[in-house]
Design a protein around this motif. Sequence first.
Motif, PDB file in Angstrom:
ATOM      1  N   CYS A   6       0.854  -1.186   0.000  1.00 13.42           N
ATOM      2  CA  CYS A   6       0.000   0.000   0.000  1.00 13.42           C
ATOM      3  C   CYS A   6       0.893   1.240   0.000  1.00 13.42           C
ATOM      4  O   CYS A   6       1.797   1.366   0.821  1.00 13.42           O
ATOM      5  N   CYS A   9       0.106   3.487   3.454  1.00 12.85           N
ATOM      6  CA  CYS A   9       0.503   3.065   4.811  1.00 12.85           C
ATOM      7  C   CYS A   9       1.552   1.944   4.801  1.00 12.85           C
ATOM      8  O   CYS A   9       1.947   1.464   5.850  1.00 12.85           O
ATOM      9  N   SER A  11       1.297  -1.104   4.197  1.00 10.21           N
ATOM     10  CA  SER A  11       0.827  -2.430   4.599  1.00 10.21           C
ATOM     11  C   SER A  11       0.936  -3.427   3.439  1.00 10.21           C
ATOM     12  O   SER A  11       0.815  -3.055   2.274  1.00 10.21           O
ATOM     13  N   CYS A  38      -6.674  -1.978   0.870  1.00 10.71           N
ATOM     14  CA  CYS A  38      -5.710  -2.164   1.949  1.00 10.71           C
ATOM     15  C   CYS A  38      -6.452  -2.495   3.250  1.00 10.71           C
ATOM     16  O   CYS A  38      -7.386  -1.794   3.636  1.00 10.71           O
ATOM     17  N   CYS A  41      -5.445   0.664   5.896  1.00  8.88           N
ATOM     18  CA  CYS A  41      -5.902   2.057   5.765  1.00  8.88           C
ATOM     19  C   CYS A  41      -7.086   2.224   4.814  1.00  8.88           C
ATOM     20  O   CYS A  41      -7.654   3.301   4.723  1.00  8.88           O
TER      21      CYS A  41
HETATM   22 ZN    ZN Z   1      -2.807   1.116   3.457  1.00  9.03          ZN
END
Ligand code: ZN
Length: 395
Positions: A6, A9, A11, A38, A41
């Motif tokens: 992502c 963020c 992730s 995601c 987020c």
């Molecule tokens: Zn994210």
Amino acid sequence: MEAVNCDICHSRQFDVVRQDRWVSPNLSQWYPVLTCVCQDCGHVYNNPSLTADEIREFYRGQKRESFQVSRGESKGLNAADAALLTSHAGKGDGKRALEVGCYTGYMSHRLKEEGWDVEGLEPNPDSAQVARELFGFHVHECMLEDYETDQRYDLLFMGGVLEHVRSPTEFLLRVNQLLNIGGYLYVRVPNLDDLEYDTAADLFILEHLHNFSSVALRMLFEKTGFETLTTTAHEKFPRSFISIGRKIQHQDSTAPFHLKNQKDQVKASILEYNRRIESERGKINQKLKPLLRDPKPRVVIYGAGSHTEILLRNTLLSDLNLVALVDSNPKKWGDTAFGFKVQNPEDYDKGQADAVVISSRAFQEEIYQRIQHWEDESVQIIRLYDLESSRFAHE
Ligand SMILES: [Zn+2]
């Protein structure tokens, strides 16, 4: 293609909410288009994503698709953008502005009328030249990533750009560097918050590496040193979504975002959207079905752009007795798309066809007006959309 995290963020956890694929016009290659949300987020992005080389290759092979009125000339949208900008940032008063992806310069010209001292960035040499010739302002022929300057601006404007870049974070950090403190950032992207306006699945396409909700866009602004002044859908052009930010002193911070993510909401709305698109395609198939009768009528497709590609992939269009492809954009004439040579509709011998399918939503009525006289020669004209029931305005 390559797997990505992502961008907002970092992730690695995501849910796939939509699966599609992109097939090149000459059918020689295809890519998966997996839309992911995601898990941390709620940002929506394609994973896997195109590599930098693939992006370059993709745009090299891509013709600007549009119907006569090129995208930069959509005056209504430009006017709406200018009005919104002015309501937050005031008139230009000779301050410096840079439009990223200025295409043929119509928006830049509009900014100039609002008093901004405008320059443009445009990687496509033909478009850049048109912008110079039409309006006489300075156009740098490059991408933002390659733009080197000591110049600082008071406004960075980008319409239909951010969804196409590999890393919006890196992109906006670069934008931040180019702005004076207090300088404005104007971003227009497709509207993920209200998917009702997207009926041809043109949000979730290969080249939209990211799709933004208002929350995700605010997170991105927060992360890259901008305070958000507004995030709103255009009143008259609700398919477009606007965010205006202002550069603040940027301090890198690992603090979590202030905003509550909306991942469940985003997921639910995309899944609902998928259902609606299926139903829309069902209606299109109802209109195409009579063209499967025996003997199969000879069918011309009007429209050589991505709309046709989507229909060929997802509807009965590919099962018809297709005999020709026409498009009113002279730049496409002579090109090959979907196995046909693109022809000028004016030159096409109508005696060779029994029906023509208008493959465009935005320009359906305009095209219909243009070829209505084909009906005098017993060519049936098929319009795929019942536009009276549509609630959205077009550019
Ligand atoms: Zn994210």
